[in-house]
Scaffold this active site. Structure first.
Site, PDB file in Angstrom:
ATOM      1  N   ASP A   1      37.024 -10.523 -32.135  1.00  0.00           N
ATOM      2  CA  ASP A   1      38.424  -9.771 -32.451  1.00  0.00           C
ATOM      3  C   ASP A   1      37.833  -8.542 -33.371  1.00  0.00           C
ATOM      4  O   ASP A   1      36.915  -8.209 -33.783  1.00  0.00           O
ATOM      5  CB  ASP A   1      39.286 -10.537 -33.252  1.00  0.00           C
ATOM      6  CG  ASP A   1      40.199 -11.315 -32.174  1.00  0.00           C
ATOM      7  OD1 ASP A   1      40.148 -11.107 -31.013  1.00  0.00           O
ATOM      8  OD2 ASP A   1      40.828 -12.334 -32.674  1.00  0.00           O
TER       9      ASP A   1
ATOM     10  N   LYS B   1      42.213  -5.988 -30.487  1.00  0.00           N
ATOM     11  CA  LYS B   1      43.256  -4.868 -30.316  1.00  0.00           C
ATOM     12  C   LYS B   1      43.155  -4.065 -31.387  1.00  0.00           C
ATOM     13  O   LYS B   1      43.537  -4.386 -32.558  1.00  0.00           O
ATOM     14  CB  LYS B   1      44.604  -5.747 -30.462  1.00  0.00           C
ATOM     15  CG  LYS B   1      44.649  -6.685 -29.232  1.00  0.00           C
ATOM     16  CD  LYS B   1      45.797  -7.596 -29.510  1.00  0.00           C
ATOM     17  CE  LYS B   1      45.971  -8.820 -28.675  1.00  0.00           C
ATOM     18  NZ  LYS B   1      45.230 -10.000 -29.190  1.00  0.00           N
TER      19      LYS B   1
ATOM     20  N   MET C   1      50.927  -9.069 -41.666  1.00  0.00           N
ATOM     21  CA  MET C   1      51.422  -7.819 -40.835  1.00  0.00           C
ATOM     22  C   MET C   1      52.595  -7.318 -41.097  1.00  0.00           C
ATOM     23  O   MET C   1      53.536  -7.007 -40.289  1.00  0.00           O
ATOM     24  CB  MET C   1      51.649  -8.625 -39.525  1.00  0.00           C
ATOM     25  CG  MET C   1      50.242  -9.030 -38.722  1.00  0.00           C
ATOM     26  SD  MET C   1      50.476  -9.984 -37.320  1.00  0.00           S
ATOM     27  CE  MET C   1      50.740 -11.887 -37.849  1.00  0.00           C
TER      28      MET C   1
HETATM   29  N1  SAH Z   1      44.355 -15.503 -38.212  1.00  0.00           N
HETATM   30  C1  SAH Z   1      44.257 -14.500 -39.269  1.00  0.00           C
HETATM   31  C2  SAH Z   1      45.489 -13.469 -39.209  1.00  0.00           C
HETATM   32  C3  SAH Z   1      45.583 -12.562 -37.895  1.00  0.00           C
HETATM   33  S1  SAH Z   1      47.054 -11.596 -38.315  1.00  0.00           S
HETATM   34  C4  SAH Z   1      44.348 -15.069 -40.375  1.00  0.00           C
HETATM   35  O1  SAH Z   1      44.162 -16.378 -40.422  1.00  0.00           O
HETATM   36  O2  SAH Z   1      43.980 -14.613 -41.394  1.00  0.00           O
HETATM   37  C5  SAH Z   1      46.278 -10.142 -38.785  1.00  0.00           C
HETATM   38  C6  SAH Z   1      47.037  -9.942 -40.395  1.00  0.00           C
HETATM   39  O3  SAH Z   1      46.101 -10.878 -41.236  1.00  0.00           O
HETATM   40  C7  SAH Z   1      46.705  -8.471 -40.830  1.00  0.00           C
HETATM   41  O4  SAH Z   1      48.005  -7.727 -40.319  1.00  0.00           O
HETATM   42  C8  SAH Z   1      46.913  -8.981 -42.531  1.00  0.00           C
HETATM   43  O5  SAH Z   1      48.357  -9.007 -42.799  1.00  0.00           O
HETATM   44  C9  SAH Z   1      46.268 -10.053 -42.444  1.00  0.00           C
HETATM   45  N2  SAH Z   1      44.771  -9.841 -42.757  1.00  0.00           N
HETATM   46  C10 SAH Z   1      43.587 -10.138 -42.097  1.00  0.00           C
HETATM   47  N3  SAH Z   1      42.569  -9.825 -42.964  1.00  0.00           N
HETATM   48  C11 SAH Z   1      42.861  -9.468 -44.054  1.00  0.00           C
HETATM   49  C12 SAH Z   1      42.384  -9.224 -45.279  1.00  0.00           C
HETATM   50  N4  SAH Z   1      40.884  -8.990 -45.352  1.00  0.00           N
HETATM   51  N5  SAH Z   1      42.934  -8.606 -46.259  1.00  0.00           N
HETATM   52  C13 SAH Z   1      44.312  -8.649 -46.469  1.00  0.00           C
HETATM   53  N6  SAH Z   1      45.125  -9.270 -45.294  1.00  0.00           N
HETATM   54  C14 SAH Z   1      44.365  -9.601 -44.235  1.00  0.00           C
END
Ligand code: SAH
Length: 257
Positions: free
Chosen positions: A37, A59, A173
Protein backbone atom coordinates in the site's frame (compact mmCIF):
# COMPACT_ATOMS: atom_id res chain seq x y z
CA UNK A 1 0.41 -30.14 -10.39
CA UNK A 2 1.63 -27.68 -7.80
CA UNK A 3 -1.11 -26.60 -5.36
CA UNK A 4 -1.98 -23.00 -4.65
CA UNK A 5 0.51 -20.85 -2.78
CA UNK A 6 -0.38 -19.05 0.40
CA UNK A 7 -1.25 -15.44 1.03
CA UNK A 8 -0.16 -13.66 4.18
CA UNK A 9 -2.15 -10.53 4.90
CA UNK A 10 0.43 -8.66 6.92
CA UNK A 11 0.32 -5.55 9.10
CA UNK A 12 3.39 -3.38 8.51
CA UNK A 13 2.91 -1.21 11.58
CA UNK A 14 2.34 2.54 11.82
CA UNK A 15 5.32 3.97 9.92
CA UNK A 16 8.59 3.38 11.77
CA UNK A 17 9.90 0.33 9.95
CA UNK A 18 11.18 -1.21 13.19
CA UNK A 19 7.63 -1.51 14.47
CA UNK A 20 6.87 -4.58 12.38
CA UNK A 21 6.51 -7.98 14.02
CA UNK A 22 9.12 -10.73 13.75
CA UNK A 23 6.57 -12.96 12.04
CA UNK A 24 5.71 -10.32 9.46
CA UNK A 25 9.39 -9.76 8.74
CA UNK A 26 9.90 -13.50 8.22
CA UNK A 27 7.06 -13.66 5.69
CA UNK A 28 8.41 -10.61 3.90
CA UNK A 29 11.85 -12.22 3.53
CA UNK A 30 10.33 -15.40 2.11
CA UNK A 31 7.82 -13.70 -0.21
CA UNK A 32 7.88 -14.16 -3.98
CA UNK A 33 5.34 -11.40 -4.54
CA UNK A 34 4.62 -8.41 -2.29
CA UNK A 35 1.52 -6.33 -2.92
CA UNK A 36 1.89 -3.15 -0.89
CA UNK A 37 0.00 0.00 0.00
CA UNK A 38 0.79 3.68 -0.18
CA UNK A 39 2.00 4.22 3.37
CA UNK A 40 4.53 1.39 3.36
CA UNK A 41 8.11 2.58 3.90
CA UNK A 42 10.89 1.89 1.42
CA UNK A 43 12.94 0.48 4.26
CA UNK A 44 10.41 -2.29 4.80
CA UNK A 45 10.21 -3.18 1.12
CA UNK A 46 13.98 -3.54 1.15
CA UNK A 47 13.52 -6.56 3.43
CA UNK A 48 11.79 -8.49 0.67
CA UNK A 49 14.12 -10.87 -1.15
CA UNK A 50 15.98 -9.52 -4.22
CA UNK A 51 13.88 -11.68 -6.55
CA UNK A 52 10.53 -10.75 -5.03
CA UNK A 53 8.13 -8.99 -7.35
CA UNK A 54 6.90 -5.73 -5.77
CA UNK A 55 3.43 -4.63 -6.80
CA UNK A 56 2.10 -1.21 -5.77
CA UNK A 57 -1.63 -1.13 -5.05
CA UNK A 58 -1.87 2.05 -3.00
CA UNK A 59 -4.42 4.73 -3.29
CA UNK A 60 -3.53 8.39 -3.39
CA UNK A 61 -6.23 10.39 -1.55
CA UNK A 62 -9.21 10.79 -3.86
CA UNK A 63 -7.67 8.52 -6.48
CA UNK A 64 -7.78 4.76 -6.71
CA UNK A 65 -4.49 3.36 -7.92
CA UNK A 66 -5.98 -0.11 -8.12
CA UNK A 67 -9.63 -0.98 -7.49
CA UNK A 68 -10.14 -3.32 -4.55
CA UNK A 69 -11.55 -6.03 -6.87
CA UNK A 70 -8.32 -5.98 -8.90
CA UNK A 71 -6.33 -6.44 -5.72
CA UNK A 72 -8.48 -9.47 -4.87
CA UNK A 73 -8.06 -10.86 -8.37
CA UNK A 74 -4.30 -10.45 -8.23
CA UNK A 75 -4.01 -12.02 -4.78
CA UNK A 76 -5.95 -15.05 -5.99
CA UNK A 77 -4.07 -15.12 -9.30
CA UNK A 78 -0.58 -15.13 -7.77
CA UNK A 79 -1.63 -17.75 -5.22
CA UNK A 80 -2.99 -19.99 -8.00
CA UNK A 81 0.43 -19.75 -9.68
CA UNK A 82 1.75 -21.38 -6.51
CA UNK A 83 3.51 -18.26 -5.22
CA UNK A 84 4.18 -17.19 -1.66
CA UNK A 85 2.34 -13.90 -1.53
CA UNK A 86 2.54 -11.14 1.06
CA UNK A 87 -0.17 -8.50 1.13
CA UNK A 88 1.53 -5.72 3.10
CA UNK A 89 -0.77 -3.14 4.65
CA UNK A 90 -0.18 -0.10 6.84
CA UNK A 91 -0.85 -0.48 10.56
CA UNK A 92 -3.07 -3.48 11.19
CA UNK A 93 -4.88 -5.16 8.29
CA UNK A 94 -8.14 -5.47 10.21
CA UNK A 95 -8.31 -1.85 11.41
CA UNK A 96 -9.68 0.30 8.57
CA UNK A 97 -7.46 -1.68 6.24
CA UNK A 98 -9.96 -3.67 4.15
CA UNK A 99 -8.10 -6.78 5.27
CA UNK A 100 -11.43 -8.44 6.00
CA UNK A 101 -12.56 -8.04 2.41
CA UNK A 102 -9.31 -9.52 1.15
CA UNK A 103 -9.56 -12.45 3.56
CA UNK A 104 -13.13 -13.08 2.36
CA UNK A 105 -12.05 -13.02 -1.28
CA UNK A 106 -9.27 -15.53 -0.59
CA UNK A 107 -11.51 -17.78 1.49
CA UNK A 108 -14.16 -17.75 -1.26
CA UNK A 109 -11.54 -18.78 -3.81
CA UNK A 110 -10.27 -21.59 -1.57
CA UNK A 111 -6.80 -20.03 -1.18
CA UNK A 112 -4.94 -20.76 2.07
CA UNK A 113 -4.25 -17.50 3.86
CA UNK A 114 -3.24 -16.09 7.21
CA UNK A 115 -3.53 -12.69 8.87
CA UNK A 116 -0.53 -11.27 10.74
CA UNK A 117 -1.50 -8.33 12.93
CA UNK A 118 0.37 -5.04 13.02
CA UNK A 119 0.58 -2.10 15.38
CA UNK A 120 -2.27 0.13 14.35
CA UNK A 121 -1.45 3.81 13.88
CA UNK A 122 -3.51 4.92 16.90
CA UNK A 123 -1.21 2.89 19.14
CA UNK A 124 1.95 3.98 17.33
CA UNK A 125 1.08 7.67 17.16
CA UNK A 126 -0.12 7.77 20.78
CA UNK A 127 3.11 6.18 21.98
CA UNK A 128 5.38 8.48 20.03
CA UNK A 129 3.38 11.57 21.00
CA UNK A 130 3.46 10.63 24.70
CA UNK A 131 -0.30 10.25 25.06
CA UNK A 132 -1.46 7.09 26.87
CA UNK A 133 -4.80 5.96 25.45
CA UNK A 134 -5.96 4.81 28.90
CA UNK A 135 -4.75 6.31 32.14
CA UNK A 136 -5.78 5.80 35.74
CA UNK A 137 -8.21 8.53 36.71
CA UNK A 138 -8.42 9.98 33.21
CA UNK A 139 -9.55 7.28 30.77
CA UNK A 140 -10.84 3.74 31.18
CA UNK A 141 -11.79 3.25 27.54
CA UNK A 142 -10.78 4.24 24.04
CA UNK A 143 -12.32 3.81 20.62
CA UNK A 144 -10.87 3.78 17.12
CA UNK A 145 -13.23 5.66 14.84
CA UNK A 146 -13.16 6.61 11.19
CA UNK A 147 -13.77 10.27 10.42
CA UNK A 148 -14.68 9.56 6.81
CA UNK A 149 -17.40 7.31 5.49
CA UNK A 150 -16.84 5.23 2.38
CA UNK A 151 -19.12 5.64 -0.61
CA UNK A 152 -22.25 3.63 -0.14
CA UNK A 153 -21.48 2.92 3.52
CA UNK A 154 -24.72 3.88 5.19
CA UNK A 155 -23.97 2.83 8.72
CA UNK A 156 -23.86 6.12 10.65
CA UNK A 157 -21.08 6.93 13.12
CA UNK A 158 -22.71 7.24 16.53
CA UNK A 159 -21.03 10.49 17.56
CA UNK A 160 -23.70 10.84 20.26
CA UNK A 161 -22.59 7.62 21.96
CA UNK A 162 -18.90 8.22 21.29
CA UNK A 163 -19.08 11.72 22.78
CA UNK A 164 -20.68 10.45 25.96
CA UNK A 165 -19.62 6.86 26.41
CA UNK A 166 -15.95 6.62 25.43
CA UNK A 167 -13.12 8.41 27.24
CA UNK A 168 -10.46 8.65 24.50
CA UNK A 169 -11.26 8.88 20.80
CA UNK A 170 -8.65 7.96 18.22
CA UNK A 171 -10.01 9.30 14.95
CA UNK A 172 -8.54 7.94 11.71
CA UNK A 173 -9.00 9.60 8.30
CA UNK A 174 -10.41 12.69 9.95
CA UNK A 175 -8.35 15.54 8.50
CA UNK A 176 -10.74 16.53 5.72
CA UNK A 177 -13.75 16.21 8.04
CA UNK A 178 -12.27 17.86 11.10
CA UNK A 179 -14.75 20.76 11.27
CA UNK A 180 -17.72 18.37 10.99
CA UNK A 181 -16.26 16.02 13.62
CA UNK A 182 -15.79 18.95 16.00
CA UNK A 183 -19.41 20.06 15.49
CA UNK A 184 -20.76 16.56 16.07
CA UNK A 185 -18.80 16.07 19.29
CA UNK A 186 -19.74 19.51 20.64
CA UNK A 187 -23.36 19.02 19.65
CA UNK A 188 -23.46 15.78 21.62
CA UNK A 189 -22.06 17.31 24.77
CA UNK A 190 -18.31 16.79 24.62
CA UNK A 191 -16.74 19.70 26.53
CA UNK A 192 -15.28 22.41 24.29
CA UNK A 193 -12.12 22.47 26.41
CA UNK A 194 -11.42 18.74 25.99
CA UNK A 195 -7.75 18.53 24.98
CA UNK A 196 -6.85 17.24 21.53
CA UNK A 197 -3.61 16.01 19.96
CA UNK A 198 -3.22 16.14 16.19
CA UNK A 199 -0.48 13.73 15.15
CA UNK A 200 0.79 13.77 11.58
CA UNK A 201 3.04 10.97 10.29
CA UNK A 202 3.26 9.41 13.75
CA UNK A 203 6.34 7.28 14.56
CA UNK A 204 8.24 8.57 11.53
CA UNK A 205 11.02 11.15 11.28
CA UNK A 206 8.47 13.54 9.78
CA UNK A 207 6.14 13.37 12.78
CA UNK A 208 4.46 16.64 13.79
CA UNK A 209 2.34 16.88 16.94
CA UNK A 210 0.01 19.74 17.82
CA UNK A 211 -1.99 20.21 21.01
CA UNK A 212 -5.21 22.21 21.15
CA UNK A 213 -8.78 21.93 22.41
CA UNK A 214 -11.78 20.37 20.75
CA UNK A 215 -13.12 23.87 20.25
CA UNK A 216 -10.21 25.13 18.16
CA UNK A 217 -8.93 21.94 16.53
CA UNK A 218 -10.27 22.76 13.06
CA UNK A 219 -8.57 26.16 13.13
CA UNK A 220 -5.23 24.74 14.24
CA UNK A 221 -5.42 21.98 11.63
CA UNK A 222 -5.93 24.60 8.93
CA UNK A 223 -3.23 26.90 10.31
CA UNK A 224 -0.55 24.20 10.34
CA UNK A 225 -1.85 22.59 7.12
CA UNK A 226 -2.30 19.25 8.84
CA UNK A 227 -2.02 16.58 6.19
CA UNK A 228 -2.44 12.84 5.84
CA UNK A 229 -1.67 10.49 7.36
CA UNK A 230 -2.82 12.07 10.60
CA UNK A 231 -4.64 10.97 13.66
CA UNK A 232 -6.89 13.03 15.95
CA UNK A 233 -6.75 12.04 19.61
CA UNK A 234 -9.50 13.53 21.75
CA UNK A 235 -9.58 13.15 25.53
CA UNK A 236 -8.25 14.13 28.93
CA UNK A 237 -5.29 11.77 28.47
CA UNK A 238 -3.71 14.37 26.19
CA UNK A 239 -2.80 16.29 29.38
CA UNK A 240 -0.48 13.45 30.42
CA UNK A 241 1.80 14.48 27.56
CA UNK A 242 2.37 17.85 29.24
CA UNK A 243 3.16 16.15 32.55
CA UNK A 244 5.64 13.86 30.83
CA UNK A 245 7.28 16.79 29.13
CA UNK A 246 7.74 18.55 32.49
CA UNK A 247 9.59 15.52 33.80
CA UNK A 248 11.68 15.34 30.65
CA UNK A 249 12.63 18.96 31.22
CA UNK A 250 13.59 18.24 34.85
CA UNK A 251 15.56 15.22 33.77
CA UNK A 252 17.45 17.31 31.24
CA UNK A 253 18.31 19.87 33.89
CA UNK A 254 19.33 17.18 36.33
CA UNK A 255 21.50 15.19 33.96
CA UNK A 256 22.78 18.24 32.18
CA UNK A 257 24.38 19.86 35.23
N1 SAH B 1 -4.81 -0.05 8.81
C1 SAH B 1 -4.28 1.22 9.21
C2 SAH B 1 -5.26 2.35 8.98
C3 SAH B 1 -5.52 2.65 7.53
S1 SAH B 1 -6.60 4.01 7.32
C4 SAH B 1 -3.87 1.15 10.67
O1 SAH B 1 -4.14 0.15 11.34
O2 SAH B 1 -3.24 2.08 11.16
C5 SAH B 1 -5.46 5.33 7.05
C6 SAH B 1 -5.47 6.29 8.22
O3 SAH B 1 -4.66 5.79 9.28
C7 SAH B 1 -4.89 7.66 7.92
O4 SAH B 1 -5.85 8.50 7.31
C8 SAH B 1 -4.55 8.15 9.31
O5 SAH B 1 -5.68 8.61 10.00
C9 SAH B 1 -4.09 6.86 9.98
N2 SAH B 1 -2.62 6.72 9.93
C10 SAH B 1 -1.91 5.82 9.25
N3 SAH B 1 -0.59 5.98 9.48
C11 SAH B 1 -0.47 7.02 10.35
C12 SAH B 1 0.63 7.68 10.98
N4 SAH B 1 1.88 7.29 10.76
N5 SAH B 1 0.37 8.71 11.81
C13 SAH B 1 -0.89 9.12 12.05
N6 SAH B 1 -1.97 8.53 11.49
C14 SAH B 1 -1.77 7.50 10.65
Amino acid sequence: MKGPGTVSIVGAGPGDSELITVKAMKRLREAEVVLYDRLISEELLAYAGPCAELVYCGKAPGRHAMPQEDIHRRLVGYALEGKRVVRLKGGDPFVFGRGGEEALALAAAGIPYEVIPGITSALGAAASAGVPLTHRGAAASFACVTGTRCHGDRQPIRWDLLAQGVDTLAIYMGVSQIAAIRSELLRHGKAAQTPVALIESGTTRKQRTFICTLDDMHKLAAAVKLSNPALILVGEVVRVREQLQQFEHQAEVYYGS
